[in-house]
Design an enzyme around this catalytic site. Structure first.
Site, PDB file in Angstrom:
ATOM      1  N   GLU A 125       0.846  -1.187   0.000  1.00  0.00           N
ATOM      2  CA  GLU A 125       0.000   0.000   0.000  1.00  0.00           C
ATOM      3  C   GLU A 125       0.886   1.243   0.000  1.00  0.00           C
ATOM      4  O   GLU A 125       1.822   1.345   0.790  1.00  0.00           O
ATOM      5  CB  GLU A 125      -0.915  -0.015   1.222  1.00  0.00           C
ATOM      6  CG  GLU A 125      -1.756  -1.286   1.301  1.00  0.00           C
ATOM      7  CD  GLU A 125      -2.514  -1.432   2.616  1.00  0.00           C
ATOM      8  OE1 GLU A 125      -3.042  -0.411   3.103  1.00  0.00           O
ATOM      9  OE2 GLU A 125      -2.566  -2.548   3.142  1.00  0.00           O
ATOM     10  N   GLU A 235     -10.023   6.483   1.423  1.00  0.00           N
ATOM     11  CA  GLU A 235     -10.573   5.767   2.571  1.00  0.00           C
ATOM     12  C   GLU A 235     -10.516   6.670   3.796  1.00  0.00           C
ATOM     13  O   GLU A 235      -9.578   7.467   3.944  1.00  0.00           O
ATOM     14  CB  GLU A 235      -9.762   4.495   2.824  1.00  0.00           C
ATOM     15  CG  GLU A 235     -10.238   3.664   3.998  1.00  0.00           C
ATOM     16  CD  GLU A 235      -9.300   2.497   4.291  1.00  0.00           C
ATOM     17  OE1 GLU A 235      -9.748   1.543   4.943  1.00  0.00           O
ATOM     18  OE2 GLU A 235      -8.125   2.555   3.878  1.00  0.00           O
TER      19      GLU A 235
END
Length: 313
Positions: A125, A235
């Site tokens: 990520e 997010e």
């Protein structure tokens, strides 16, 4: 009959508004940076008359966040996810913003590469986040993260544990990003590429065209050969501190159809030898549509939202 006509008119209006927003960004707003000299700008990407200033993050960067978990009701996201396949890399330009975030929450924009299922999920990520309770301020910070057992016992951020190997230290993981986009002003972005080196098997990270380090192949299990899925998007963590949905913003804090919405552009997925993967393989996913939304236009996604509002309760 009148209701049907009204719905058709609303649909046409929304489609026109979204199309205008895309045209505004691709051919208009990003040009405002043309000819300007920014202290932390190292280069500009120009193509089809577009321009995004790329930030030099030598004085910038870092992050910490719980990973995306589609079963965690506290995590809200707006992203695109690839079809399952064999992917050997991905790239995109992430525009940089400073969303408003509640003290014990976070807001992030990133790309995910993942493989495996259950406790064998492996991830890489990479992106930026605002996380006040972690870093003590409201500045966006760049991060890298990895795990090979669905965040159970392995993995960490940046250099907090052995894993990511940094080879170029012109980029300091952990420092705040100072060059931030503004609504109605210049748009700044960072170009991220993660790709698997065919010879070594390692996953390399390129930041604005510079290979700054790699994730060794041997720290992974299911991700040691290829990624099965690639995601791009935003997010947030929603703690409902005041008894209702959080006011934490995603991206610029605006919806995709609004002027000034955040976006990710130049999205590419790679097969072997970094050959582009063709086809319409990205599908939008939004967990809380009234609060955060996403629109896909070719290789660009517009995403984000304000959190708690008249539309989001």
């Amino acid at each position: 009959m009148a209701l049907k006509k009204h719905n058709i008119i609303c649909s046409i209006f929304l489609a026109t508004l979204i199309a205008w927003q895309f045209i505004y960004y691709v051919s208009g707003s990003t040009k405002r940076s043309w000819g300007l000299k920014h202290k932390d700008t190292v280069k500009s990407i120009v193509g089809d008359n577009d321009l995004i200033d790329f930030a030099n993050t030598n004085k910038q960067l870092a992050s910490n966040h719980p990973p995306i978990d589609y079963n965690n009701k506290d995590l809200k996201y707006a992203l695109v996810r690839s079809d399952e396949g064999h992917y050997y890399g991905a790239t995109a330009t992430l525009t940089l913003w400073k969303p408003k975030v509640d003290y014990n929450e976070f807001s992030l924009t990133q790309l995910w590469l993942s493989s495996g299922y259950g406790t064998n999920i492996n991830t890489i990520e990479v992106g930026w986040t605002v996380f006040p309770s972690k870093y003590g301020d409201d500045m966006p910070r760049f991060f890298v993260y990895w795990t090979r057992d669905y965040y159970t016992n392995t993995g960490c951020y940046n250099s907090d544990c052995p894993g990511f190997v940094q080879v170029d230290f012109s980029i300091k993981l952990g420092d705040p990003i100072s060059t931030i986009s503004t609504v109605g002003g210049p748009i700044f972005g960072i170009r991220i590429m993660v790709y698997k080196d065919a010879r070594s098997g390692n996953w390399w990270l390129s930041y604005n065209g510079v290979n700054i380090g790699y994730f060794p192949e041997n720290i992974f299990t299911s991700l040691s050969e290829y990624a099965q899925r690639v995601d791009f998007g935003g997010e947030i963590l929603n703690r409902e501190n005041n008894g209702h949905h959080t006011t934490t913003q995603m991206g610029s804090g605006l919806y995709p159809h609004q002027s000034g919405a955040s976006y990710i552009t130049g999205i590419r997925l790679f097969g072997l030898d970094r050959n582009p993967v063709e086809g319409n393989i990205l599908q939008p996913v939004a967990s809380t549509l009234p609060c955060y939304r996403i629109v896909v236009r070719n290789d660009t996604i517009f995403y984000g939202g304000p959190g708690y509002s008249a539309l989001c309760r």
